[in-house]
Design an enzyme around this catalytic site. Structure first.
Site, PDB file in Angstrom:
ATOM      1  N   SER A   1      -5.363   5.053   5.131  1.00  0.00           N
ATOM      2  CA  SER A   1      -4.315   4.176   5.615  1.00  0.00           C
ATOM      3  C   SER A   1      -4.452   4.017   7.118  1.00  0.00           C
ATOM      4  O   SER A   1      -4.920   4.921   7.819  1.00  0.00           O
ATOM      5  CB  SER A   1      -2.949   4.778   5.294  1.00  0.00           C
TER       6      SER A   1
ATOM      7  N   GLU B   1      -6.743   4.675  -0.647  1.00  0.00           N
ATOM      8  CA  GLU B   1      -6.349   5.242   0.638  1.00  0.00           C
ATOM      9  C   GLU B   1      -5.922   6.697   0.457  1.00  0.00           C
ATOM     10  O   GLU B   1      -5.419   7.078  -0.592  1.00  0.00           O
ATOM     11  CB  GLU B   1      -5.195   4.438   1.254  1.00  0.00           C
TER      12      GLU B   1
ATOM     13  N   ASP C   1       0.817  -1.212   0.000  1.00  0.00           N
ATOM     14  CA  ASP C   1       0.000   0.000   0.000  1.00  0.00           C
ATOM     15  C   ASP C   1       0.851   1.263   0.000  1.00  0.00           C
ATOM     16  O   ASP C   1       0.485   2.271  -0.609  1.00  0.00           O
ATOM     17  CB  ASP C   1      -0.931   0.000   1.209  1.00  0.00           C
TER      18      ASP C   1
ATOM     19  N   CYS D   1       0.790  -8.240   5.129  1.00  0.00           N
ATOM     20  CA  CYS D   1       0.440  -6.846   4.882  1.00  0.00           C
ATOM     21  C   CYS D   1      -1.039  -6.669   4.571  1.00  0.00           C
ATOM     22  O   CYS D   1      -1.801  -7.620   4.545  1.00  0.00           O
ATOM     23  CB  CYS D   1       1.359  -6.252   3.819  1.00  0.00           C
ATOM     24  N   ASP D   2      -1.405  -5.426   4.279  1.00  0.00           N
ATOM     25  CA  ASP D   2      -2.764  -4.927   4.449  1.00  0.00           C
ATOM     26  C   ASP D   2      -3.881  -5.809   3.899  1.00  0.00           C
ATOM     27  O   ASP D   2      -4.804  -6.178   4.611  1.00  0.00           O
ATOM     28  CB  ASP D   2      -2.881  -3.540   3.812  1.00  0.00           C
ATOM     29  N   LYS D   3      -3.878  -6.118   2.612  1.00  0.00           N
ATOM     30  CA  LYS D   3      -4.993  -6.858   2.014  1.00  0.00           C
ATOM     31  C   LYS D   3      -4.743  -8.358   1.989  1.00  0.00           C
ATOM     32  O   LYS D   3      -5.664  -9.141   1.798  1.00  0.00           O
ATOM     33  CB  LYS D   3      -5.261  -6.369   0.576  1.00  0.00           C
TER      34      LYS D   3
ATOM     35  N   CYS E   1       4.814  -2.413   8.524  1.00  0.00           N
ATOM     36  CA  CYS E   1       5.213  -1.098   9.047  1.00  0.00           C
ATOM     37  C   CYS E   1       4.921  -0.973  10.544  1.00  0.00           C
ATOM     38  O   CYS E   1       3.917  -1.460  11.041  1.00  0.00           O
ATOM     39  CB  CYS E   1       4.534   0.001   8.255  1.00  0.00           C
TER      40      CYS E   1
END
Length: 556
Positions: free
Chosen positions: A468, A442, A78, A119-121, A191
């Site tokens: 985000s 985002e 992202d 990570c995110d998705k 992160c």
């Protein structure tokens, strides 16, 4: 065993021959076959090291008498996709990840699965697949990145995004910004703050589908490798007992995850992902439930971006299990549910304790009486809008401001960085929802610019897109219905007054109904931004952000 469908009997001799072409022995084929979904790649810092995690998982599977078989999935970073057309593909990738794991596990009927995202998705996508497939599964992530350091100051990726705004405002030199970008992200891992990836990794643990420690053990530690080996061994117990994801992730488990979400102050993106995962588990989580859970859950941790602490600090303070133990003292956690550890939630947290009350506050000293996330309603968001209230400055909790309207994230970001936004403004970014974006971009660049310019206590931003997990400030997203389907945000005009009242869960466009009716009569749907490829198909099938932006087959 489920895998017998592709390996047992005379008629499966050709199938076994193909396995043997890859070097599998008959002994290995006689054992349970465990699919290892590894999302390693060389474009995501959180995934650059996942091959090492996968090797540890496979060692654990072999130690417990199984045969690991690794396959891959896609993944989007992202941060690298931010503020250019690539961000439209980020949320949309979640469905492809879920579908790809489903395809691999159905085409090749594994006896169990180990999911390795970070990570995110990728995390929610894999969890959606786990609930959909409902075969014995455990998730083990790659772990969080350690904080960077500039002198004695801890920093992270958000420091760099906000540094861009500070540079534009003349508060930081080009040399200082360059130094910041060199040291903010010191190595592999998701992160370092409580952004979306770490939020989802912590919630996977709270949900019971990952082992204790999954959300917080740093990526670079030996403890993370040991956890991966343990996950590989534990999946064999799940296979032996035929313990499946929906046996673990029932409604009470989802309520536990939401409670931990509120106590930690997680990313607003959890309001998209948790309902989408529950949807695959055949559980309906109404958006109002987030407000109900938030109302009864104290906010115990002040983690980046809203606070000073990082995931490595939360880990050292006792991690997710210590947070759950503290919440259980007020009967806020369901204790009887089974987890992938083979123990109940209550058994998992029995020996947990807070090791640093500055990082995990006891309930009587909570940062806030309510949880980190709030869902707002009003004539601007009849189906709801989401804000990370724990990261909003007190001055911005109740505010009326002047609308500054932009039809895209990029045009708003440019205006902010060019100094066109002033105290008292409410930046409105629309046509960035699931359908309109498409892909619900985002908004970290504009929100970070607002903070970097020193406007965090004076300017709000609202959007039918999303934020985000690194966003802080009065940033209100997921406004539903979105502009592309004629939601009220499409009717806002430059200079309109907008009321934001987070304590009372309200967001209102202060324009009379007659005027709004006239505007609606003059409104026309925009032409689609994307007319071919995956995003065009995605835009046709995706539902509202209020429903988790899941895909729906028309006519069903």
């Amino acid at each position: 065993m489920r895998s017998d469908a592709m390996k047992k009997g005379v008629e499966k001799a050709p199938h076994r021959s193909l396995f043997k072409a890859m070097g599998y022995t008959q002994t290995e084929l006689d054992r349970p076959l465990i699919g290892i979904a590894n999302s390693a790649n060389e474009i995501i810092p959180g995934h650059i090291h996942l091959n090492k995690i996968a090797e540890a998982v496979k060692a654990g599977v072999r130690l417990a008498g199984g045969t690991p078989i690794e396959f891959t999935t896609i993944g989007v970073c992202d941060g690298i996709a931010m503020n250019h057309p690539g961000m439209r593909y980020s949320l949309a990738s979640r469905e492809l990840i879920a579908d790809s794991v489903e395809i691999m596990a159905m085409a090749h009927p594994f006896d169990g699965l180990v999911l390795i995202p970070n990570c995110d998705k990728i995390i929610p996508g894999m969890l959606m697949a786990a609930m959909r497939l409902n075969i014995p599964t455990i998730l083990v992530s790659g772990g969080p990145m350690q904080a960077g350091r500039k002198g004695h100051t801890q920093i992270d990726l958000i420091s760099v995004f906000e540094g861009v705004g500070s540079f534009k405002a003349g508060q930081m030199s080009a040399e200082e910004l360059s130094e910041l970008e060199d040291c903010a992200c010191p190595g592999c891992g998701s992160c370092a703050g409580m952004f979306t990836a770490n939020s989802m990794n912590c919630l996977s643990e709270a949900l019971g589908i990952a082992l204790p420690g999954n959300g917080t053990i740093p990526a670079v530690t030996a403890a993370r490798i040991r956890l991966a080996k343990a996950a590989g061994m534990k999946v064999m117990d799940l296979v032996a007992g035929n313990i499946r994801p929906r046996d673990i992730a029932n409604r009470e488990a989802f309520e536990n995850a939401m409670t931990v979400d509120m106590a930690l102050g997680c990313s607003t993106n959890t309001v998209l992902h948790v309902p989408a995962i529950a949807h695959e588990a055949k559980i309906d989580l109404d958006l109002d439930l987030f407000n109900s859970v938030s109302a009864r859950t104290p906010h115990l941790c002040s983690l980046r971006p809203g606070g000073p602490h990082f995931l490595e600090d939360l880990n050292a303070a006792g991690g997710v299990q210590a947070v759950m133990k503290e919440l259980s003292s007020r009967n806020l956690i369901h204790l009887n549910g089974m987890t992938v550890s083979g123990k109940t939630v209550g058994e998992n947290i029995q020996n947990a304790c807070i090791l640093d009350q500055n990082i995990i506050r006891p309930i009587e000293r909570a940062y806030h009486d309510q949880g980190g996330i709030a869902v707002l309603y009003g004539n601007l968001a009849p189906e709801g809008a989401v804000v990370k209230q724990s990261a909003v400055a007190p001055e911005m909790l109740q505010r009326t401001g002047k609308a500054r309207v932009y039809e895209s994230e990029s045009s708003a970001a440019s205006a902010i960085l060019d100094g066109q936004i002033h105290p008292g403004d409410v930046v409105v970014i629309r046509y960035e929802g699931p359908k309109g974006g498409p892909g619900m971009q985002e908004m970290l660049t504009p929100t970070a610019a607002i903070m970097g310019l020193g406007l965090g206590k004076d300017v709000a931003l609202i959007t039918d897109g999303r934020f985000s997990g690194g966003t802080q400030g009065a940033a209100i997203g997921h406004i539903s219905p979105e502009a592309a389907v004629g939601g009220p945000i499409a009717l806002v005009e430059e200079g309109d007054q907008i009321l934001i009242d987070i304590p009372n869960k309200k967001i209102e466009l202060l324009v009379d109904e007659t005027t709004l009716l006239r505007r609606r009569q003059n409104w026309h749907p925009p032409e689609p931004r994307i007319t071919e490829g995956y995003l065009a198909r995605y835009a046709q099938m995706v539902t509202s952000g209020a429903r988790g932006a899941v895909l729906e087959i028309k006519g069903r």
